[in-house]
Design a protein around this motif. Structure first.
Motif, short mmCIF file in Angstrom:
data_model
loop_
_atom_site.label_atom_id
_atom_site.label_comp_id
_atom_site.label_asym_id
_atom_site.label_seq_id
_atom_site.Cartn_x
_atom_site.Cartn_y
_atom_site.Cartn_z
N ASP A 5 41.20 49.13 31.62
CA ASP A 5 41.22 49.44 33.03
C ASP A 5 40.13 50.16 33.38
N LEU A 6 40.01 51.16 32.97
CA LEU A 6 38.78 52.30 33.00
C LEU A 6 37.21 51.29 32.83
N ALA A 7 37.31 50.58 31.84
CA ALA A 7 36.00 49.87 31.81
C ALA A 7 35.87 48.82 32.81
N ILE A 8 36.77 48.17 33.26
CA ILE A 8 36.80 47.19 34.55
C ILE A 8 36.51 48.21 35.73
N SER A 9 37.04 49.27 36.10
CA SER A 9 36.87 49.92 37.14
C SER A 9 35.22 50.60 37.23
N ARG A 10 34.90 50.78 36.04
CA ARG A 10 33.32 51.27 35.85
C ARG A 10 32.47 50.14 36.26
N LEU A 11 32.91 48.82 35.65
CA LEU A 11 32.00 47.69 35.88
C LEU A 11 32.14 47.37 37.27
N LEU A 12 33.32 47.36 38.09
CA LEU A 12 32.96 47.12 39.43
C LEU A 12 32.64 48.28 40.47
N ALA A 13 32.38 49.37 40.03
CA ALA A 13 31.77 50.52 40.63
C ALA A 13 30.53 50.42 41.31
N ARG A 14 29.86 49.53 40.54
CA ARG A 14 28.64 49.28 40.91
C ARG A 14 28.37 47.94 41.93
N ALA A 15 29.35 47.57 42.51
CA ALA A 15 29.83 46.69 43.35
C ALA A 15 28.86 45.24 43.25
N PRO A 16 29.00 44.78 41.95
CA PRO A 16 28.31 43.52 41.77
C PRO A 16 28.80 42.54 42.76
N GLU A 17 27.78 41.76 42.84
CA GLU A 17 28.24 40.46 43.75
C GLU A 17 28.90 39.14 43.00
N GLN A 18 28.73 39.40 41.70
CA GLN A 18 29.33 38.30 41.01
C GLN A 18 29.81 38.98 39.71
#
Length: 189
Positions: free
Chosen positions: A34-47
């Motif tokens: 969950d932490l890894a995913i939140s960090r992945l999404l924190a950069r707000a990727p378009e895809q």
């Protein structure tokens, strides 16, 4: 353009309804994912591009492990992609701009990569060895712990050369799920 990446394992027991009474045993792993995913999404990727193995070990959706489990997505996909989508769902990433890329053990894609010019987050689905203990699915192999440590060190230090050099034959002997996705990450990064 790749702006973020996360590496997560894809054991079926990560899903509490599959693990049932043993779900508490994967609480820490689930929290780390969950932490890894939140960090992945924190950069707000378009895809988000989920990178998973195309191998016999990857075949079979999660429903084969827990038919009728209420919180499982009804994905008819290989296990790495079911778990990847499940992790993204847990993070409330509901955007339809998810892509899945199955890769061979050498890291090459089975089909063409999607357009990576939009800002892209990679969710790399890769497990360590299943031969780390006598109770593991593959029984004990003394090479498993050093192998996993080498991969972990390469990931922690962003050593793409070491990641590219991972021995695929040894990884297969050690029942590593996802050596191809790790090699793909090294190439893409």
């Amino acid at each position: 353009m790749i702006i973020s990446a996360a590496i997560c394992p894809h054991p079926p027991l990560l899903v509490p309804t599959v693990a049932a009474g043993a779900a508490f045993e994967t609480d820490n792993l689930r929290a780390a994912c969950d932490l890894a995913i939140s960090r992945l999404l924190a950069r707000a990727p378009e895809q988000i591009v989920i990178v998973g193995a195309d191998s016999p070990a990857a075949i079979g959706g999660l429903r084969s492990f827990a038919p009728g489990a209420p919180d499982l997505p009804d994905y008819d996909l290989p296990l790495p992609f079911v778990i990847g989508n499940w992790l993204l769902d847990r993070a409330d990433f509901t955007a339809s701009n998810r892509r899945g890329v199955a890769v061979r053990r050498d890291g090459t894609a089975i089909e063409d990569w999607p357009d990576l010019s939009p800002t892209t987050g990679l969710l790399v689905m890769a497990d360590g060895s299943a031969r780390r203990s006598a109770k593991g699915p593959g029984y004990l192999d003394d090479r498993a712990v050093p192998f996993d440590a080498t991969v972990a060190k390469a990931l922690a230090s962003s050593d793409l050369e070491a990641l590219s050099a991972v021995d695929v034959s040894l990884a297969e002997e050690l029942l590593v799920g996802g050596v191809g996705p790790l090699k793909a990450l090294a190439e893409l990064a």
